[in-house]
Design a protein around this motif. Structure first.
Motif, short mmCIF file in Angstrom:
data_model
loop_
_atom_site.label_atom_id
_atom_site.label_comp_id
_atom_site.label_asym_id
_atom_site.label_seq_id
_atom_site.Cartn_x
_atom_site.Cartn_y
_atom_site.Cartn_z
N LEU A 68 1.72 26.91 6.15
CA LEU A 68 1.75 26.51 4.75
C LEU A 68 2.63 27.46 3.93
O LEU A 68 3.40 27.02 3.09
N GLU A 69 2.52 28.75 4.20
CA GLU A 69 3.27 29.75 3.44
C GLU A 69 4.73 29.86 3.88
O GLU A 69 5.58 30.22 3.08
N ASN A 70 5.02 29.59 5.14
CA ASN A 70 6.34 29.90 5.69
C ASN A 70 7.21 28.69 6.01
O ASN A 70 8.33 28.86 6.49
N SER A 71 6.71 27.49 5.80
CA SER A 71 7.51 26.30 6.12
C SER A 71 7.11 25.17 5.18
O SER A 71 6.15 25.29 4.43
N LEU A 72 7.84 24.08 5.26
CA LEU A 72 7.54 22.90 4.44
C LEU A 72 6.45 22.10 5.14
O LEU A 72 6.65 21.60 6.26
N PHE A 73 5.29 21.98 4.50
CA PHE A 73 4.15 21.27 5.08
C PHE A 73 3.69 20.23 4.07
O PHE A 73 3.22 20.58 2.99
N LEU A 74 3.85 18.96 4.41
CA LEU A 74 3.51 17.87 3.50
C LEU A 74 2.31 17.09 4.02
O LEU A 74 2.10 16.99 5.23
N VAL A 75 1.55 16.51 3.09
CA VAL A 75 0.46 15.61 3.47
C VAL A 75 0.69 14.27 2.79
O VAL A 75 1.32 14.18 1.73
N ALA A 76 0.17 13.21 3.42
CA ALA A 76 0.24 11.85 2.86
C ALA A 76 -1.17 11.45 2.46
O ALA A 76 -2.12 11.62 3.22
N ILE A 77 -1.28 10.92 1.24
CA ILE A 77 -2.58 10.52 0.71
C ILE A 77 -2.57 9.02 0.46
O ILE A 77 -1.64 8.48 -0.13
N LEU A 78 -3.61 8.37 0.95
CA LEU A 78 -3.77 6.94 0.78
C LEU A 78 -5.19 6.73 0.28
O LEU A 78 -6.14 7.21 0.92
N GLU A 79 -5.33 6.04 -0.83
CA GLU A 79 -6.66 5.80 -1.41
C GLU A 79 -7.49 7.08 -1.47
O GLU A 79 -8.64 7.12 -1.04
N GLU A 80 -6.87 8.14 -1.98
CA GLU A 80 -7.50 9.43 -2.23
C GLU A 80 -7.91 10.22 -0.98
O GLU A 80 -8.59 11.24 -1.08
N SER A 81 -7.51 9.77 0.20
CA SER A 81 -7.79 10.53 1.43
C SER A 81 -6.48 10.93 2.09
O SER A 81 -5.52 10.16 2.08
N ILE A 82 -6.50 12.09 2.72
CA ILE A 82 -5.33 12.52 3.49
C ILE A 82 -5.33 11.73 4.80
O ILE A 82 -6.33 11.70 5.51
N VAL A 83 -4.21 11.07 5.08
CA VAL A 83 -4.12 10.23 6.28
C VAL A 83 -3.03 10.68 7.24
O VAL A 83 -2.91 10.14 8.34
N GLY A 84 -2.23 11.68 6.84
CA GLY A 84 -1.17 12.15 7.72
C GLY A 84 -0.54 13.41 7.18
O GLY A 84 -0.82 13.83 6.06
N PHE A 85 0.31 14.01 8.02
CA PHE A 85 1.00 15.23 7.61
C PHE A 85 2.30 15.38 8.38
O PHE A 85 2.49 14.77 9.44
N ALA A 86 3.19 16.20 7.82
CA ALA A 86 4.45 16.53 8.49
C ALA A 86 4.76 17.98 8.20
O ALA A 86 4.55 18.46 7.09
N ASN A 87 5.26 18.68 9.22
CA ASN A 87 5.60 20.10 9.09
C ASN A 87 7.04 20.30 9.57
O ASN A 87 7.37 19.93 10.68
N PHE A 88 7.85 20.84 8.68
CA PHE A 88 9.28 21.06 8.94
C PHE A 88 9.58 22.55 8.96
O PHE A 88 9.01 23.31 8.18
N SER A 89 10.54 22.96 9.79
CA SER A 89 11.00 24.35 9.75
C SER A 89 11.88 24.53 8.52
O SER A 89 12.27 23.55 7.87
N MET B 290 0.86 -1.18 0.00
CA MET B 290 0.00 0.00 0.00
C MET B 290 0.89 1.24 0.00
O MET B 290 1.50 1.56 1.00
N SER B 291 1.00 1.89 -1.14
CA SER B 291 1.89 3.05 -1.15
C SER B 291 1.10 4.34 -1.08
O SER B 291 0.01 4.45 -1.65
N SER B 292 1.66 5.27 -0.36
CA SER B 292 1.00 6.56 -0.19
C SER B 292 1.65 7.58 -1.12
O SER B 292 2.76 7.40 -1.58
N ILE B 293 0.92 8.63 -1.37
CA ILE B 293 1.42 9.74 -2.18
C ILE B 293 1.73 10.87 -1.21
O ILE B 293 0.90 11.21 -0.36
N ILE B 294 2.91 11.46 -1.33
CA ILE B 294 3.29 12.59 -0.48
C ILE B 294 3.31 13.83 -1.37
O ILE B 294 3.91 13.81 -2.44
N ARG B 295 2.63 14.87 -0.93
CA ARG B 295 2.65 16.12 -1.69
C ARG B 295 2.57 17.31 -0.73
O ARG B 295 2.29 17.14 0.46
N HIS B 296 2.82 18.50 -1.28
CA HIS B 296 2.69 19.72 -0.48
C HIS B 296 1.24 19.91 -0.05
O HIS B 296 0.33 19.66 -0.84
N MET B 297 1.04 20.37 1.17
CA MET B 297 -0.30 20.70 1.63
C MET B 297 -0.84 21.86 0.80
O MET B 297 -0.08 22.73 0.40
#
Length: 162
Positions: free
Chosen positions: A54-75, A1-8
């Motif tokens: 979202l505008e000032n840092s790296l904010f990613l979301v993980a998508i599994l079966e077309e739903s967002i299931v997680g996120f990560a926020n980096f400085s 089951m692979s997820s897609i990672i993209r910018h929020m």
């Protein structure tokens, strides 16, 4: 089951708020009182705060079966160092490699990163085990007042080699 990672994106905010709430309540049950969690979530995950992150840092979301299931926020990276502010997944999607994918993708997207820091609540065993498994090492431990509630926080660091 692979997820897609993209910018929020802006239209992901409601999903991110839901994941934050569900994962916080599960992760910090018995560690941080519910009302303290709720006050924090209302502030840290308000629409305005998320738009700013979202505008000032790296904010990613993980998508599994077309739903967002997680996120990560980096400085942003300063002198080779960045901090992972948050990495949360829906409880039922933990242990499937999605957190690892978010972490790895974030590291790839941060230019000139040599060291990644993260602060973890000491009793958050799932989080501690995850970061240790990824090679993070303990830097320091300190007490932190969190909305009047005392937490034991552990700062971990991951050294990255080029």
């Amino acid at each position: 089951m692979s997820s897609i990672i993209r910018h929020m994106q802006k239209n992901d905010i409601i999903s991110v708020q839901e994941i934050a709430k569900m994962s916080w309540h599960q992760t910090y049950e018995g560690i941080i009182p519910h009302e303290v969690q709720d006050r924090f979530l209302q502030t840290a995950y308000s629409r305005d705060r998320l738009l700013s992150r979202l505008e000032n840092s790296l904010f990613l979301v993980a998508i599994l079966e077309e739903s967002i299931v997680g996120f990560a926020n980096f400085s942003n990276v300063v002198d080779g160092e960045a901090e992972l502010f948050s990495l949360y997944l829906l409880p039922e999607t933990q242990g499937k490699g999605i957190g690892t994918a978010l972490l790895q993708e974030g590291i790839k997207m941060l230019p000139d990163l040599t060291s990644l820091l993260v602060c973890v609540e000491k009793e958050n065993t799932i989080g501690m085990n995850f970061y240790h498994a990824k090679g993070f090492k303990k830097i320091e431990e300190f007490d932190e007042l969190f909305d009047g509630h005392l937490l034991k926080t552990v700062k971990l660091g991951l050294t990255l080699t080029a």
